[in-house]
Scaffold this active site. Structure first.
Site, PDB file in Angstrom:
ATOM      1  N   HIS A  15      43.180  38.934  35.028  1.00  0.00           N
ATOM      2  CA  HIS A  15      43.406  37.886  36.027  1.00  0.00           C
ATOM      3  C   HIS A  15      42.108  37.147  36.351  1.00  0.00           C
ATOM      4  CE1 HIS A  15      45.416  36.068  39.583  1.00  0.00           C
ATOM      5  NE2 HIS A  15      44.195  36.130  40.102  1.00  0.00           N
ATOM      6  N   GLU A  16      41.072  37.908  36.669  1.00  0.00           N
ATOM      7  CA  GLU A  16      39.807  37.279  37.039  1.00  0.00           C
ATOM      8  C   GLU A  16      39.130  36.611  35.842  1.00  0.00           C
ATOM      9  OE1 GLU A  16      39.233  36.871  40.042  1.00  0.00           O
ATOM     10  OE2 GLU A  16      40.668  38.328  40.841  1.00  0.00           O
ATOM     11  N   HIS A  58      40.306  33.090  35.708  1.00  0.00           N
ATOM     12  CA  HIS A  58      39.525  32.238  36.617  1.00  0.00           C
ATOM     13  C   HIS A  58      38.140  31.955  36.037  1.00  0.00           C
ATOM     14  CE1 HIS A  58      42.498  32.389  39.715  1.00  0.00           C
ATOM     15  NE2 HIS A  58      42.306  33.652  40.044  1.00  0.00           N
TER      16      HIS A  58
END
Length: 376
Positions: free
Chosen positions: A29-30, A33
């Site tokens: 997920h990160e 980003h």
């Protein structure tokens, strides 16, 4: 000695699988980003798996601090100019030069901010597709045709006139191909009228029935409320096969399985608000720990399947239109696009506080559900 053995058994059987799965999902997920931010020219100060004090870490040549933190309940990417891990813009933005402001998340162009924020949930969906595709590519797709072998007594199907040998071809006008398609559709529609189209002796019949709310129990004793119409297919009579899939077909099935989880989650939330399903099925970290340990006893394949399901859930959770979450940021960006200017700092601060309160309340409620199930 027995207590020490039990403690280490709990750590290795439940906590370790949970930490491994959650760390993988958070990292992916990160990373979404991070990659989108780097591509957009935004400086990144920190990439953390976990919250709280740093356990280990290092700083790369771009000035990003990569670290593993003590509390394995999430993670974050902190951008240049952020006030905190929730990516709220800091007060020091006013003292930056125009070139420096462009390297912050708040100062980047609107479309770059939207891509950077949306990339996290998208990465979770991609991970789920990859896991499902790998499983289907390696093991094939289990298939059971939607043929009725048995109709349970006093069930909705019996009342509607379903007979053994009927082939289910559509539900509410939508074609079904496998028995799993039927189960997936009916499960999320307790007490909602459904038109079941069956093929019998070469003719098509539309039979209306109302799935009954039923409590089911899995092999670990976990209960769940679902809709059922009372039909059974006999997988032991040859109505079951494993279909090998090409790499392209496996990826397509990965997309399909991911989409089923998305629609199933949306259906559940809708049923919960409509009062057709109880909110006590919402789970928090305790239930994830429990599920991780239970799946670990079934092997790596079951654990990977759980990771894929949780990855979709994490992506959906972060897309909720709640400030603090990615979805809340996207809502603010949409308002900015409509207004032609950013939402005021004071309004954003209020929204973030409300969002934080909502998330904490949800966590408390989910954890209470988890504890209630354990002691119940």
């Amino acid at each position: 000695m027995d207590q020490i053995t039990a403690f280490f058994g709990f750590l290795t059987g439940y906590i370790l699988p949970y930490v491994i799965i959650l760390s993988l999902l958070v990292f992916v997920h990160e990373m979404g980003h991070y990659l989108a931010g780097r591509w957009s020219g935004i400086r990144i100060l920190a990439f953390s798996v976990g919250f709280g004090p740093e356990l280990v870490g290092y700083t790369d040549k771009h000035g990003t601090r990569w670290k593993i933190s003590a509390i394995p309940l999430g993670g974050y990417v902190r951008f240049f100019g952020d006030a905190d891990a929730a990516s709220r813009p800091g007060g020091e933005l006013d003292g930056l030069t125009p070139a420096e402001r462009e390297q912050t998340l708040a100062g980047a162009r609107l479309w770059k901010r939207a891509i950077t924020v949306a990339a996290g949930p998208i990465a979770n969906f991609i991970l789920a597709i990859v896991i499902f595709a790998a499983i289907f590519g390696a093991y094939g797709k289990p298939v059971a045709d939607p043929v009725v072998a048995e109709v349970k007594a006093e069930s909705a199907a019996e009342a509607a006139g379903v007979k053994p040998g009927d082939l289910l071809v559509a539900l509410d006008g939508s074609k079904v191909e496998t028995f799993d398609d039927v189960v997936r559709y009916i499960t999320m529609r307790p007490e909602i009228p459904v038109v079941v189209t069956v093929k019998r002796d070469g003719s098509l019949l539309d039979l209306e029935m109302v799935p009954r709310r039923t409590v089911t129990t899995d092999r670990f004793g976990n209960t769940m409320e679902v809709g059922q119409i009372g039909i059974v297919t006999n997988k032991d009579s040859g109505n079951f096969r494993i279909e090998p899939l090409s790499p392209v077909q496996a990826v397509g099935e990965g997309f399909r399985q991911t989409w089923h989880i998305v629609t199933g989650t949306v259906d559940y939330i809708g049923n919960m608000f409509a009062g057709r399903m109880n909110a006590d099925q919402l789970g928090g970290p305790v239930r994830v720990v429990q599920a991780s340990g239970q799946m670990a006893t079934l092997g790596v394949l079951a654990l990977l399947n759980l990771a894929a399901v949780l990855s979709v859930s994490l992506g959906l959770l972060n897309l909720m239109p709640v400030p603090v979450l990615d979805g809340g940021h996207l809502v603010l960006y949409a308002l900015e696009a409509l207004r032609g200017k950013p939402v005021g700092a004071a309004a954003q601060e209020i929204a973030f506080r409300i969002g934080l309160a909502m998330i904490l309340s949800l966590m408390v409620f989910a954890t209470w559900n988890d504890i209630s199930r354990l002691i119940g």
